[in-house]
Design a protein around this motif. Structure first.
Motif, mmCIF file in Angstrom:
data_model
loop_
_atom_site.group_PDB
_atom_site.id
_atom_site.type_symbol
_atom_site.label_atom_id
_atom_site.label_comp_id
_atom_site.label_asym_id
_atom_site.label_seq_id
_atom_site.Cartn_x
_atom_site.Cartn_y
_atom_site.Cartn_z
ATOM 1 N N LEU A 13 -3.085 78.136 29.722
ATOM 2 C CA LEU A 13 -3.602 78.707 28.471
ATOM 3 C C LEU A 13 -2.501 79.421 27.689
ATOM 4 O O LEU A 13 -2.455 79.342 26.449
ATOM 5 C CB LEU A 13 -4.746 79.675 28.784
ATOM 6 C CG LEU A 13 -6.015 79.027 29.371
ATOM 7 C CD1 LEU A 13 -7.021 80.099 29.755
ATOM 8 C CD2 LEU A 13 -6.640 78.053 28.363
ATOM 9 N N ILE A 14 -1.606 80.130 28.412
ATOM 10 C CA ILE A 14 -0.499 80.817 27.740
ATOM 11 C C ILE A 14 0.418 79.818 27.044
ATOM 12 O O ILE A 14 0.799 80.000 25.877
ATOM 13 C CB ILE A 14 0.298 81.676 28.749
ATOM 14 C CG1 ILE A 14 -0.543 82.879 29.200
ATOM 15 C CG2 ILE A 14 1.613 82.156 28.129
ATOM 16 C CD1 ILE A 14 0.073 83.644 30.352
ATOM 17 N N VAL A 15 0.787 78.747 27.763
ATOM 18 C CA VAL A 15 1.670 77.718 27.181
ATOM 19 C C VAL A 15 1.016 77.075 25.966
ATOM 20 O O VAL A 15 1.650 76.883 24.921
ATOM 21 C CB VAL A 15 2.026 76.650 28.240
ATOM 22 C CG1 VAL A 15 2.747 75.471 27.591
ATOM 23 C CG2 VAL A 15 2.891 77.253 29.337
ATOM 24 N N LEU A 16 -0.285 76.752 26.093
ATOM 25 C CA LEU A 16 -0.999 76.143 24.968
ATOM 26 C C LEU A 16 -1.020 77.089 23.773
ATOM 27 O O LEU A 16 -0.797 76.681 22.627
ATOM 28 C CB LEU A 16 -2.421 75.785 25.395
ATOM 29 C CG LEU A 16 -3.314 75.135 24.327
ATOM 30 C CD1 LEU A 16 -2.689 73.837 23.838
ATOM 31 C CD2 LEU A 16 -4.710 74.877 24.884
ATOM 32 N N GLY A 17 -1.292 78.373 24.041
ATOM 33 C CA GLY A 17 -1.312 79.356 22.958
ATOM 34 C C GLY A 17 0.038 79.504 22.282
ATOM 35 O O GLY A 17 0.129 79.600 21.043
ATOM 36 N N LEU A 18 1.122 79.514 23.074
ATOM 37 C CA LEU A 18 2.466 79.631 22.506
ATOM 38 C C LEU A 18 2.811 78.428 21.632
ATOM 39 O O LEU A 18 3.394 78.572 20.552
ATOM 40 C CB LEU A 18 3.496 79.776 23.637
ATOM 41 C CG LEU A 18 3.502 81.127 24.382
ATOM 42 C CD1 LEU A 18 4.443 81.061 25.570
ATOM 43 C CD2 LEU A 18 3.899 82.249 23.428
#
Length: 225
Positions: A13-18
């Motif tokens: 989720l963090i990678v997708l958000g970034l």
């Protein structure tokens, strides 16, 4: 294992958000809708399940299917060849899994068969429904549970377990949660297809009684707390 699964989902989720944020600011330009992007909905969950499921056969098959479909969409593998090879590959994976599973769990299966022969277990079934079972302050000598498009929650945390017992479970598009006493051992033998058993119990103690979980999971699961 659950913490590893949660951590991996958090990273995803963090990678997708970034990526979404940096794309919006124009700092990068990563196309999230590349050819075969939808296969990630198969690949990512199956990859993460490898770190959380005791029986990984379903996750390995799902990961194989997802990766092959992605390679096909990217025109790295021809779809005609892909569809000819994917079924044999799945059969090989299942066959190898069965061979190793039988060897590794043969002793447990013998114990399960022995205790199942002692008498007929009580049966509980949740079909398109749910059941809450509580065996507090009761003598518990095993049971059969079936969750078919439904769920069962069984509380054994305060039950009296005087001998080794077997819990036979069947999960078909459903789930079973077992809350066990802290002073018992747990041994699991499972047959799972796109499902599995999640075990949270601690280390084995030879002084404690043993609960054997004989689980069959088809697009369903068993959680042991």
């Amino acid at each position: 294992m659950k913490s590893i699964s949660n951590t991996l989902w958090g990273i995803v989720l963090i990678v997708l958000g970034l990526i979404l944020g940096l794309n919006a600011t124009g700092l990068i330009d990563i196309d999230l809708f590349f050819a075969g992007w939808w296969t990630l909905f198969i690949i990512v969950p199956c990859f993460i399940d490898l770190f959380s499921d005791d029986d990984k056969t379903g996750s390995i098959i799902g990961l194989l299917v997802g990766v092959c479909l992605l390679l096909g969409c990217q025109k790295i593998i021809d779809f005609d060849i892909l569809f000819k090879l994917i079924v044999p590959a799945i059969l090989v994976i299942i066959g190898v899994s069965v061979i190793f599973k039988v060897k590794l769990s043969d002793k447990v299966r013998k114990k399960v068969a022995k205790h199942n022969k002692k008498g007929s277990n009580k049966e509980y079934c949740a079909t398109f429904s749910g059941q809450d079972l509580d065996f507090s302050d009761e003598d518990f000598d095993g049971c059969d549970m079936s969750a078919i498009f439904g769920g069962i929650k069984c509380n054994l945390s305060k039950s009296n377990i005087k001998n080794d017992v077997v819990i036979n479970t069947l999960s078909v598009f459903g789930g079973i949660t077992l809350i066990l006493p802290s002073d018992v051992n747990v041994k699991v033998v499972s047959t799972s297809v796109f499902g599995g058993v999640e075990k949270k119990k601690g280390e084995f103690d030879s002084n404690n009684k043993t609960i054997y979980i004989n689980a069959t999971c088809l697009f369903g699961g068993v959680e042991i707390k």
